[in-house]
Design an enzyme around this catalytic site. Structure first.
Site, PDB file in Angstrom:
ATOM      1  N   GLU A   1     -89.318 -80.318  61.500  1.00 57.23           N
ATOM      2  CA  GLU A   1     -89.985 -78.937  61.142  1.00 57.23           C
ATOM      3  C   GLU A   1     -91.180 -79.061  60.248  1.00 57.23           C
ATOM      4  OE1 GLU A   1     -86.900 -80.099  60.437  1.00 57.23           O
ATOM      5  OE2 GLU A   1     -85.412 -79.263  61.679  1.00 57.23           O
TER       6      GLU A   1
ATOM      7  N   HIS B   1     -75.671 -74.436  56.972  1.00 58.82           N
ATOM      8  CA  HIS B   1     -76.067 -73.484  58.162  1.00 58.82           C
ATOM      9  C   HIS B   1     -75.892 -72.077  57.582  1.00 58.82           C
ATOM     10  CE1 HIS B   1     -75.386 -77.150  60.334  1.00 58.82           C
ATOM     11  NE2 HIS B   1     -75.540 -76.650  61.259  1.00 58.82           N
TER      12      HIS B   1
HETATM   13  C1  LIG Z   1     -83.305 -81.027  59.264  1.00 57.23           C
HETATM   14  C2  LIG Z   1     -82.618 -80.560  60.521  1.00 57.23           C
HETATM   15  N1  LIG Z   1     -83.229 -80.013  61.511  1.00 57.23           N
HETATM   16  C3  LIG Z   1     -82.430 -79.400  62.364  1.00 57.23           C
HETATM   17  C4  LIG Z   1     -81.130 -79.562  62.576  1.00 57.23           C
HETATM   18  C5  LIG Z   1     -80.205 -79.101  63.556  1.00 57.23           C
HETATM   19  N2  LIG Z   1     -79.695 -80.040  64.512  1.00 57.23           N
HETATM   20  C6  LIG Z   1     -78.471 -80.396  64.374  1.00 57.23           C
HETATM   21  S1  LIG Z   1     -77.933 -81.716  65.250  1.00 57.23           S
HETATM   22  C7  LIG Z   1     -79.441 -81.458  66.025  1.00 57.23           C
HETATM   23  C8  LIG Z   1     -79.905 -82.535  67.216  1.00 57.23           C
HETATM   24  C9  LIG Z   1     -79.849 -83.954  66.535  1.00 57.23           C
HETATM   25  O1  LIG Z   1     -79.991 -84.933  67.579  1.00 57.23           O
HETATM   26  P1  LIG Z   1     -79.848 -86.294  67.439  1.00 57.23           P
HETATM   27  O2  LIG Z   1     -80.554 -86.863  66.100  1.00 57.23           O
HETATM   28  O3  LIG Z   1     -80.057 -87.161  68.785  1.00 57.23           O
HETATM   29  O4  LIG Z   1     -78.224 -86.774  67.304  1.00 57.23           O
HETATM   30  P2  LIG Z   1     -76.961 -86.376  68.057  1.00 57.23           P
HETATM   31  O5  LIG Z   1     -76.632 -84.984  67.735  1.00 57.23           O
HETATM   32  O6  LIG Z   1     -77.477 -86.430  69.596  1.00 57.23           O
HETATM   33  O7  LIG Z   1     -75.945 -87.319  67.859  1.00 57.23           O
HETATM   34  C10 LIG Z   1     -80.308 -80.594  65.494  1.00 57.23           C
HETATM   35  C11 LIG Z   1     -81.429 -80.178  66.150  1.00 57.23           C
HETATM   36  C12 LIG Z   1     -80.543 -80.349  61.416  1.00 57.23           C
HETATM   37  N3  LIG Z   1     -79.189 -80.628  61.343  1.00 57.23           N
HETATM   38  N4  LIG Z   1     -81.202 -80.951  60.393  1.00 57.23           N
END
Ligand SMILES: Cc1ncc(C[n+]2csc(CCOP(=O)(O)OP(=O)(O)O)c2C)c(N)n1
Ligand SMILES: Cc1ncc(C[n+]2csc(CCOP(=O)(O)OP(=O)(O)O)c2C)c(N)n1
Ligand SMILES: [Mg+2]
Ligand SMILES: [Mg+2]
Lengths: 359, 387, 387, 359
Positions: free
Chosen positions: D96, D165
């Protein structure tokens, strides 16, 4: 591991030093420290508080940017690295989220980290760790994991600092449930409140009024003043209650002097604790004087003074002879050094504001 | 669609930065040959002379401002003494349309790019937060919050790329600032977006008091580049020829669509962090003395003198220019700029806000009162007099 | 004092991670030999059988919870289907006193470490933000703000090191989360402080909808390790033998004072991101089908069957256990936990706050009113009745 | 370059598209769009606003996490990537601070980035970029560099979201001088205000009430409602002024219905703009009714309602028959899904609060 081998270890939890019960204040001064009153600055008192806390509790650690051999840019950690060594007081890499984030892990393991953000605006990179974890961990875990972390932040202006060196960020923290936010205005409180903050099982945002670091009082350390969550009436009066904290306490006292010269009896309350707010002490004062004003450096819009004004009014509406006044910074970014004098509240502005009331 | 990189056969194994810094000029001012040049070649003598001139002027300016700061005429000044090779090479490698994203430390880079002393000093003497026209010079305000400007550089470079403009953004970073999350995010965004960005880290080995050994455990900061799939160069930051050659290469690469490059220049901060710092608390005088022997200007001067490029005449003319610059800089501080406190309200928003106008009016009223009665104070005497 | 690393002769040139992922078991379930093992050797059969059992149970649990979520019984559930090798290897490589720092995705890691289904599901069905005792299990709450937990792991590991305790902290990270500043800061703090930390990145190739190619331009995420002076391993994340061998090695290294390690396991998220996601918008079914053929459980099953370790009897007993676990999981959802809304006020601070007690009393009063008059509403009829 | 070669280039500044004058509102609907009224959700209206802005101004770009092919987790950017291509609407890496930081650089170069923070709490990593740069750039450069950035943040609760959230983070932004903070409560405003935010030369924090995304009205797009910095009286009344914004506007309207049933004439004001605050509209209403209450989801302490209460009281003290009330979330972290109903303000709570006044 149960699904792997069906043994569930139960021991490691005990390795973790349980958080100590809060509330108890120190009784005996450190053996090594004479109790003779000496002229002490806020900076010196904070330094002494850190030293005594480090000496008393092996779980206390101090780290951050330049807090080691340099002793911090304001010298609040002066000589502590030499005295306690690298494993108690050390320079971290330059990353505020990293500092607060690792402090969380340390606190989970039973340490009591005291970290320094070099200037107010440089705590912002740690905002997510503070808001989403420091503030929420205890609640998330139903009290099973407490975070006895102290985040020290030199704040506010008045030192001719260049951009980003004079923010008053208290409103961001006080609006965040789970944080305790306190700020001393004098050396005795600086010592006593920092000791109490370190002893607290809850995380404390400890705001240090940087323009007041070098202001001195004669104090005998260690000293124990009022509990850090309580406001204190610094000066009694009957006509109006001036509420101030940190850097503006001095202004409130000056305004009280000016007011006295005009025949106005001014009560001055040093809030000390911004969260929680001491409704009891403040309410009693306001009900006595029926008029109140709050003074702070931060911008007015959505500033801490808004909460103060709102809650005083809610709780004491029919005792109030006039609206609660806010004497604050303007709703602009903190100005450059040569212009800050026009931004900062002054005793004259306080008096001028009081003049706007119909008496 | 997802990238099955391990299944493709044309994965390029990254080239590690060199362990010894890339160098074209030895400390004694002699040309270096062989592996340590990493294939880079010596800039031509005109370029070197231009770099020399700029370094000498920059140093004179820096010394003058430091002196003025010691006299208490400025709020603060972070000196770049000893770092001239990095600063000037970075500016010299850019074309006019390119953008520079400097930090508080990089005043001499601004100077070299044409910002006037008065414009540079405006912020340090406390007139306003930034004193020059960013767009005129294609230089962003000097960033204080560490590493934040690196993301701005990536964004600007990306915007230029989207508009198919021939613009490269170069950002200067300190070694300490690379520990911030924003530095990482900037490296990553730049490489994923293949933004025409050049990251120049001036590793002056200290972040205020914190030595580099407490900032990173890597062999070199240039090694970071590997993790982003971009080229990384570890360069002798006191060798302006090498810095210029490597940065120019990176700028050309960015310009031709080759994406970002990470360059670490190893140098040394000769002065205190700022005037309010006390370096005796954290470093030995011998260390400073040691680095005095690796001075970037001396080194080039020896080389240019030996080559016959730097004649006494040229040296003198540069010295004269340097003195003129110092005088101009002092003169700036002798002018007291008119500051209008009411301007504080004028640039916060583009649109007018009634509440802000009220506050402006309040201050205007206060100022008017003070003016009409400069000694005005709420004293007992005054009250009595008024009554 | 500052580190003149370029002057010392004993600088260690870092070893780049391999371009092909480290592998001990081929996709067909046959032992791999040669370069691709990177010198790691096959765990013994007891260990492999334990890993197999845990993976089967974990998958059954995961499938059951996904089914319950589809029925609308849970607020959300991020499935780890297909990622069992990473998840279970990470848990299996830890000793009881070590700590695990998981994300929302890693429920099966919790399960494998002994957290009860009811405790895991508490947060996903919305009872409370975290439902298990962190200290009892040495597992931090499942982190939602991405990469933040990696710093907590480094902090805890550092605290343990300072106390001379034999504790390693392992954190699980998603590929997407490595783009966050906090991931970088965690890698850097861990390496500078030589904290006994193991970073296990489950590169499941998607961050919700964003493919890895938009997340990083590097060859592998393991390459990041170079920039921190720590070892990095790129591993086949669907090969539990390889994941277990490499993670165990990293844990042992951390335990013996060798500092942190970065491990990337290349795997695939077979399910949607969560139940509310629609992966048809961003990936081909064929890609998913492709990865079905690389299933981590199948692979080990083939190997163990061929080796005679996995007899029909053992397979059946595991299947029975898995069904029992599924039943227990369904049973959890059939119990309606008693939630006390007033508890909302009880854990915010350790000390009582008068203003919070007032708010608690307000809610208590409101609840009491609703209870005494469950149909209570401000309707005209009600008002009339009251009057 | 002057010191190097004495040539000072003066051209590149021109390459930069100067910020367009703000204030002018669109007059003609996009040619391609029929103006027939249709049932439109807030989500749909926001999507249409982005589409029209992208179509109208080639400098508008949209990026963030999952805003490309997926169309965002709330589908606000649905189909825009396909329609405008990867160079106008794209998925960024997951960071972000990186998103906001690069948006700053783009805006410096003349683009008008519209970025999405996936959920409220996930904007916190960008706090430093927002507070220290987005908010301050214009002031720092004396208006020479404006940042026409829109930061879209879905905020507040009511959707049964798991931890992090459902935060209501408006108070952090409204206290930061230099930011404009607005929040629509209905589809027409969603469209009109987002268009105006994108057209603004100042950075705008655009808060989207996520629980209301799917609430529909019959609207003909494009639509132009009141200027985004103005509050709007949604329902007239004489006994009390209910102030609400975003997700609580619906509650205020429900409370007005309940109140009417009790014979109470309730005026409902949708604030729409949180910063600046529309003192004119609100003041007029409060002076008419002499009673006011503010409703929001965020925690009460230091919440936006404090500013609202404080400034109404300051400006209208002698018109007020009772203290301004705050019906808000409790001073606790936002609860887990099953408990959020106990936290969120309801129309019943509003009525109960009004009952506490002496009438
Ligand atoms: C700081 C932050 N930004 C955005 C999110 C929203 N979000 C939740 S899961 C996700 C994707 C995460 O991807 P990854 O790190 O590859 O983990 P995966 O879900 O594939 O296990 C996002 C953008 C969040 N939880 N925290
Ligand atoms: C986010 C942030 N944190 C802390 C600071 C305070 N600070 C100013 S300069 C400095 C040291 C920077 O070191 P380095 O990046 O090496 O640059 P140098 O000063 O050596 O040029 C620090 C800690 C800051 N400006 N910004
Ligand atoms: Mg440095
Ligand atoms: Mg992923």
């Amino acid at each position: 591991m149960t699904l792997l081998d069906e043994t569930t270890p139960k021991t490691a939890g005990d390795m973790v030093t349980a958080g100590r019960a809060s509330g108890a204040l120190p009784t005996a001064p450190s053996a090594s420290r004479p109790a003779a009153p000496t002229s002490t600055s806020i900076a010196g008192a904070l330094n002494a508080a850190l030293r005594d806390a480090l000496a008393e509790d092996p779980n206390v650690v101090v780290f951050g940017e330049d807090v080691g051999p340099l002793g911090g840019v304001f010298r609040i950690t002066d000589a502590l690295n030499a005295e306690f060594g690298e494993s108690r007081v050390w320079d971290s890499p330059l990353a505020e989220s990293g500092i607060v984030g690792t402090a969380i892990g340390m606190a989970m393991y039973g340490l009591r980290p005291v970290v320094e953000m070099q200037f107010d605006a440089f705590a912002y990179p740690a905002f997510e760790q503070i808001t989403s974890h420091v503030a929420k961990m205890r609640n998330r875990t139903k009290g099973r994991v407490t975070l006895p972390i102290v985040i020290r932040i030199p704040y506010a202006g008045g030192i001719g600092g260049v951009e980003h060196h004079s923010d008053s960020s208290e409103a961001y923290y006080t609006h965040t449930p789970g944080l305790t936010v306190v700020t001393p205005s004098n050396p005795a409180d600086a010592y006593s409140m920092l000791r109490e903050a370190i002893r607290s099982d809850d995380p404390v945002i400890f705001l240090e009024p940087k323009s007041r670091y070098w202001s001195k009082d004669v104090v005998a350390l260690p000293v124990q003043t009022a509990p850090m969550t309580r406001a204190v009436v610094l000066r009694e009066g009957t006509d109006v209650t001036l509420l101030a904290y940190g850097p503006t306490v001095k202004i409130a006292l000056q305004a009280a002097d000016l007011g006295a010269a005009e025949g106005l009896s001014v009560e001055v309350v040093d809030l000390r604790s911004l969260s929680p707010f001491d409704d009891e002490t403040v309410g009693a004062s306001v009900r006595k004087t029926s008029r109140a004003a709050i003074i702070h450096e931060a911008a007015q819009f959505g500033g801490y003074g808004a909460e103060v004004a709102a809650r005083i009014t809610e709780r004491n509406f029919f005792h109030l002879a006039a609206p609660v006044l806010r004497i604050t910074g303007f709703d602009i970014p903190f100005p450059s050094p040569k212009l800050e004098e026009h931004y900062l509240p002054t005793a004259e502005r306080v008096l001028a504001a009081l003049d706007t009331w119909e008496w | 669609m997802s990238q099955h990189y391990f299944m493709s056969d044309d994965v390029v194994v990254p080239t590690l930065p060199t362990t010894k810094p890339i160098r074209l000029l030895s400390e004694a001012g002699r040309p270096v040959t062989g592996a340590q040049t990493a294939g880079f070649s010596m800039p031509d003598s005109d370029t070197l002379l231009g770099l020399y001139r700029a370094m000498v002027l920059a140093r004179r300016f820096d010394a003058q401002v430091t002196a003025l700061t010691r006299q208490g005429r400025l709020a603060t000044y972070p000196s770049a003494l000893g770092q001239e090779a990095c600063e000037i090479a970075a500016v010299a490698a850019l074309s006019p349309q390119d953008w520079l994203f400097p930090t508080y430390r990089d005043s001499i880079a601004l100077l070299t790019r044409g910002v006037q002393p008065a414009e540079i000093l405006a912020s340090f003497r406390g007139d306003w937060h930034s004193g020059f026209d960013q767009r005129e010079h294609r230089i962003a305000s000097q960033a204080t919050p560490l590493a934040t400007q690196a993301l701005h550089a990536v964004g600007l470079a990306t915007a230029a790329k989207l508009k198919h403009d021939d613009v490269v953004a170069l950002t200067l970073l300190g070694d300490g600032s690379t520990s911030e999350g924003d530095a990482h995010e900037a490296f990553n965004f730049a490489s994923v977006w293949q933004a025409p960005t050049v990251f120049v880290i001036q590793n002056n080995q200290y972040a205020i008091s914190v030595p580099f050994s407490k900032q990173s455990h890597a062999r070199t900061l240039a090694d970071r580049a590997i993790g982003y799939g971009m080229p990384g160069y570890f360069v002798d930051g006191n060798d302006v020829a090498a810095m210029y050659a490597v940065i120019s290469h990176a700028v050309a690469r960015a310009r031709s669509g080759g994406g970002p490059t990470l360059i670490e220049g190893l140098t040394y901060r000769m002065e205190a962090h700022t005037n309010s710092d006390d370096p005796t608390r954290y470093r030995e005088k011998s260390e400073v003395a040691d680095w005095l022997g690796r001075d970037p200007i001396d080194r080039l001067e020896k080389y240019l003198s030996a080559a016959g490029t730097l004649t006494d005449e040229v040296r003198e003319s540069i010295a004269t220019d340097a003195e003129a610059l110092a005088t101009a800089t002092r003169d700036v501080m002798n002018e007291t700029p008119e500051l209008d406190p009411l301007e504080l309200f004028d640039h916060v928003y583009s649109a007018e806000r009634p509440a802000l106008l009220e506050q402006r009016a309040f201050l205007a009223h206060e100022l008017a009162e003070t003016e009409s009665d400069p000694a005005a104070e709420h004293t007992e005497a005054e009250m009595a007099a008024r009554a």
